[in-house]
Design an enzyme around this catalytic site. Structure first.
Site, PDB file in Angstrom:
ATOM      1  N   CYS A   1      52.594 151.135  13.012  1.00  0.00           N
ATOM      2  CA  CYS A   1      52.290 150.441  11.562  1.00  0.00           C
ATOM      3  C   CYS A   1      53.394 149.834  11.113  1.00  0.00           C
ATOM      4  O   CYS A   1      54.004 148.781  11.539  1.00  0.00           O
ATOM      5  CB  CYS A   1      51.681 151.352  10.720  1.00  0.00           C
TER       6      CYS A   1
ATOM      7  N   HIS B   1      48.195 155.184  13.293  1.00  0.00           N
ATOM      8  CA  HIS B   1      49.216 156.131  12.989  1.00  0.00           C
ATOM      9  C   HIS B   1      48.855 157.406  13.841  1.00  0.00           C
ATOM     10  O   HIS B   1      48.358 158.455  13.645  1.00  0.00           O
ATOM     11  CB  HIS B   1      49.114 156.758  11.408  1.00  0.00           C
TER      12      HIS B   1
ATOM     13  N   GLU C   1      50.664 159.689  14.610  1.00  0.00           N
ATOM     14  CA  GLU C   1      51.428 160.834  14.286  1.00  0.00           C
ATOM     15  C   GLU C   1      50.545 161.618  13.279  1.00  0.00           C
ATOM     16  O   GLU C   1      50.890 162.760  12.827  1.00  0.00           O
ATOM     17  CB  GLU C   1      52.903 160.553  13.602  1.00  0.00           C
TER      18      GLU C   1
HETATM   19  N1  GLN Z   1      51.567 147.977   4.522  1.00  0.00           N
HETATM   20  C1  GLN Z   1      52.825 148.304   5.144  1.00  0.00           C
HETATM   21  C2  GLN Z   1      53.642 147.114   5.492  1.00  0.00           C
HETATM   22  O1  GLN Z   1      53.171 146.068   5.234  1.00  0.00           O
HETATM   23  C3  GLN Z   1      52.243 149.280   6.413  1.00  0.00           C
HETATM   24  C4  GLN Z   1      51.548 150.579   6.125  1.00  0.00           C
HETATM   25  C5  GLN Z   1      51.937 151.551   6.833  1.00  0.00           C
HETATM   26  O2  GLN Z   1      52.995 151.693   7.735  1.00  0.00           O
HETATM   27  N2  GLN Z   1      50.942 152.587   6.720  1.00  0.00           N
HETATM   28  O3  GLN Z   1      54.687 147.472   5.832  1.00  0.00           O
END
Ligand code: GLN
Length: 205
Positions: free
Chosen positions: A90, A187, A189
């Site tokens: 992410c 994610h 994790e």
């Molecule tokens: N929206 C976050 C970003 O742009 C990422 C979100 C997340 O890691 N769950 O950095």
């Protein structure tokens, strides 16, 4: 399955670090501990010593980037990623990428273009099952991978040697690999499924 791709998880000398500046690094650490590998929280350049691989967790990519600059970590992380396995989940995938079409600190290690917060406001969090062939092949399992997306980015395009690893039904890319580098929009994790962490450990070995 001693010779299988997962045999690395039995290697007690394997050490995986997790960038611990911001975000859900603790969840990655506990997943790695479940798999029996040694772990380290990385906050300073010297914490990268003796690591076999590094995970960049989810969180807020701008904050992670700014803190990495403040702690003089940008260069050491880039050097580490040249010859070690690195996996961004992410926000971590955003930080690992070359291009997010806006100005923020990026490691630029992986040849992918990422769009942040790609799922809009109403549906910025959702879960879905993904058919990830490579993962099922490597783990010798057949069930799909249940993926959790939280204000997730999309991997808009992959360039050079990077290739898509998982896509949504509409074809949008949500996981990619470039040799020893891995990026997932979701994610692993935050689930009980250890297959993605095992896959990463196999890349790090
Ligand atoms: N929206 C976050 C970003 O742009 C990422 C979100 C997340 O890691 N769950 O950095």
């Amino acid at each position: 399955m001693d010779d299988g791709p997962w045999s690395a998880i039995l290697d007690p000398t394997m050490k995986i670090g997790v960038l611990a500046l911001q975000g859900d690094f603790a969840e990655h650490i506990s997943m790695l501990k479940r798999l029996g590998v040694e772990t380290a929280e990385v906050r300073l350049p010297e914490h990268l010593k003796n690591l076999d691989g590094l995970i960049l967790p989810g969180g807020e990519s701008t904050t992670i980037g700014k803190l990495a600059m403040a702690y003089q970590l940008m260069k050491p992380l880039q050097e580490f990623g040249r010859d070690h396995a690195v996996w961004g989940t992410c926000a971590g995938a955003i930080f690992l990428s070359k291009d997010v079409s806006r100005d923020q600190p990026l490691l630029g290690l992986m040849d992918i273009t990422v769009q942040r917060n790609a799922f809009g406001r109403q549906v910025d969090s959702f879960e879905t099952d993904l058919e990830i062939e490579e993962l099922m092949k490597a783990s010798g399992t057949e069930h799909p991978y249940h993926a959790v997306f939280i204000r997730a980015p999309i991997i808009e395009s992959v360039q050079g040697k990077a290739r898509p690893l998982a896509t949504l039904e509409d074809g949008r890319i949500v996981a990619a690999q470039e040799g020893h580098l891995l990026a997932t929009s979701f994610h692993p994790e935050l689930t009980n499924d250890t297959r993605f962490h095992e896959y990463f450990i196999s890349l790090a070995s």
